[in-house]
Design a protein around this motif. Sequence first.
Motif, PDB file in Angstrom:
ATOM      1  N   ARG A 145      -5.810   8.828  -0.405  1.00  0.00           N
ATOM      2  CA  ARG A 145      -6.473   7.382  -1.052  1.00  0.00           C
ATOM      3  C   ARG A 145      -5.533   6.955  -1.345  1.00  0.00           C
ATOM      4  N   PHE A 146      -5.585   5.235  -0.962  1.00  0.00           N
ATOM      5  CA  PHE A 146      -4.345   4.660  -0.976  1.00  0.00           C
ATOM      6  C   PHE A 146      -3.882   3.579  -2.677  1.00  0.00           C
ATOM      7  N   TRP A 147      -3.514   3.158  -3.019  1.00  0.00           N
ATOM      8  CA  TRP A 147      -2.964   1.924  -4.175  1.00  0.00           C
ATOM      9  C   TRP A 147      -2.495   1.360  -4.135  1.00  0.00           C
ATOM     10  N   ILE A 192       0.892  -0.992  -0.224  1.00  0.00           N
ATOM     11  CA  ILE A 192      -0.348   0.095   0.298  1.00  0.00           C
ATOM     12  C   ILE A 192       0.826   1.272  -0.318  1.00  0.00           C
ATOM     13  N   VAL A 193       0.859   2.435  -1.004  1.00  0.00           N
ATOM     14  CA  VAL A 193       1.640   3.690  -1.237  1.00  0.00           C
ATOM     15  C   VAL A 193       0.271   4.102  -0.722  1.00  0.00           C
ATOM     16  N   LYS A 194       0.665   5.750  -0.568  1.00  0.00           N
ATOM     17  CA  LYS A 194       0.150   6.965  -0.427  1.00  0.00           C
ATOM     18  C   LYS A 194      -0.498   6.981  -1.754  1.00  0.00           C
ATOM     19  N   TYR A 195      -1.691   7.733  -2.423  1.00  0.00           N
ATOM     20  CA  TYR A 195      -2.238   7.791  -4.114  1.00  0.00           C
ATOM     21  C   TYR A 195      -3.028   8.980  -4.075  1.00  0.00           C
ATOM     22  N   GLY A 196      -2.890  10.382  -3.727  1.00  0.00           N
ATOM     23  CA  GLY A 196      -2.942  11.639  -3.611  1.00  0.00           C
ATOM     24  C   GLY A 196      -4.421  11.444  -2.727  1.00  0.00           C
ATOM     25  N   HIS A 197      -4.989  12.505  -2.787  1.00  0.00           N
ATOM     26  CA  HIS A 197      -6.559  12.601  -1.390  1.00  0.00           C
ATOM     27  C   HIS A 197      -7.831  12.540  -2.880  1.00  0.00           C
ATOM     28  N   ASP A 198      -9.382  12.739  -1.946  1.00  0.00           N
ATOM     29  CA  ASP A 198      -9.697  12.307  -2.910  1.00  0.00           C
ATOM     30  C   ASP A 198     -10.875  14.364  -2.880  1.00  0.00           C
TER      31      ASP A 198
END
Length: 157
Positions: A43-45, A31-37
């Motif tokens: 958000r995570f990826w 799991i890595v951070k993936y911005g914000h909604d």
Amino acid sequence: MARNKSEADPKDQFCSNPDCPDHGEKGAGNIVKYGHDKNGKQRFWCNTCESAFVETKNTVFYNRVLTEDQIIMICKLLVEKNGIRAIERIMEIHRDTVSSVVEDLARHAREVTDFLISNVGLTKVEVDEMWSFVKKNKRKLPEEARKQMDRATVGYT
């Protein structure tokens, strides 16, 4: 209770995709951070199944128009034995919205109960005793929570 965006840690997250080989595994490194909604939620990826999810996925806060503070206040008002219509008047939120939050809370409580029985090995009696203990101690809210409850219910009791 505004949450700091930097609080969300990928190590504390797990993939919620039931088809992912790493589903439910915290700290697997996938799991890595993936911005914000659009609402500012982290958000995570998942690098394993290549799917994205928001930090509130699988919680009562997921996909809600209400703020976290509003949902928490609904919980506090429920603890104080306010009915759905009373909460509707106090918070000026439609009763169907309040009912939806209550249904989600009940579903999560059922999931916790099932987990305690299936995965922790508690008996139904032990889980019932635990919930009774929680119920008996529900009035032991911190001073700030009691003040918030008093402010929220002025003129409605």
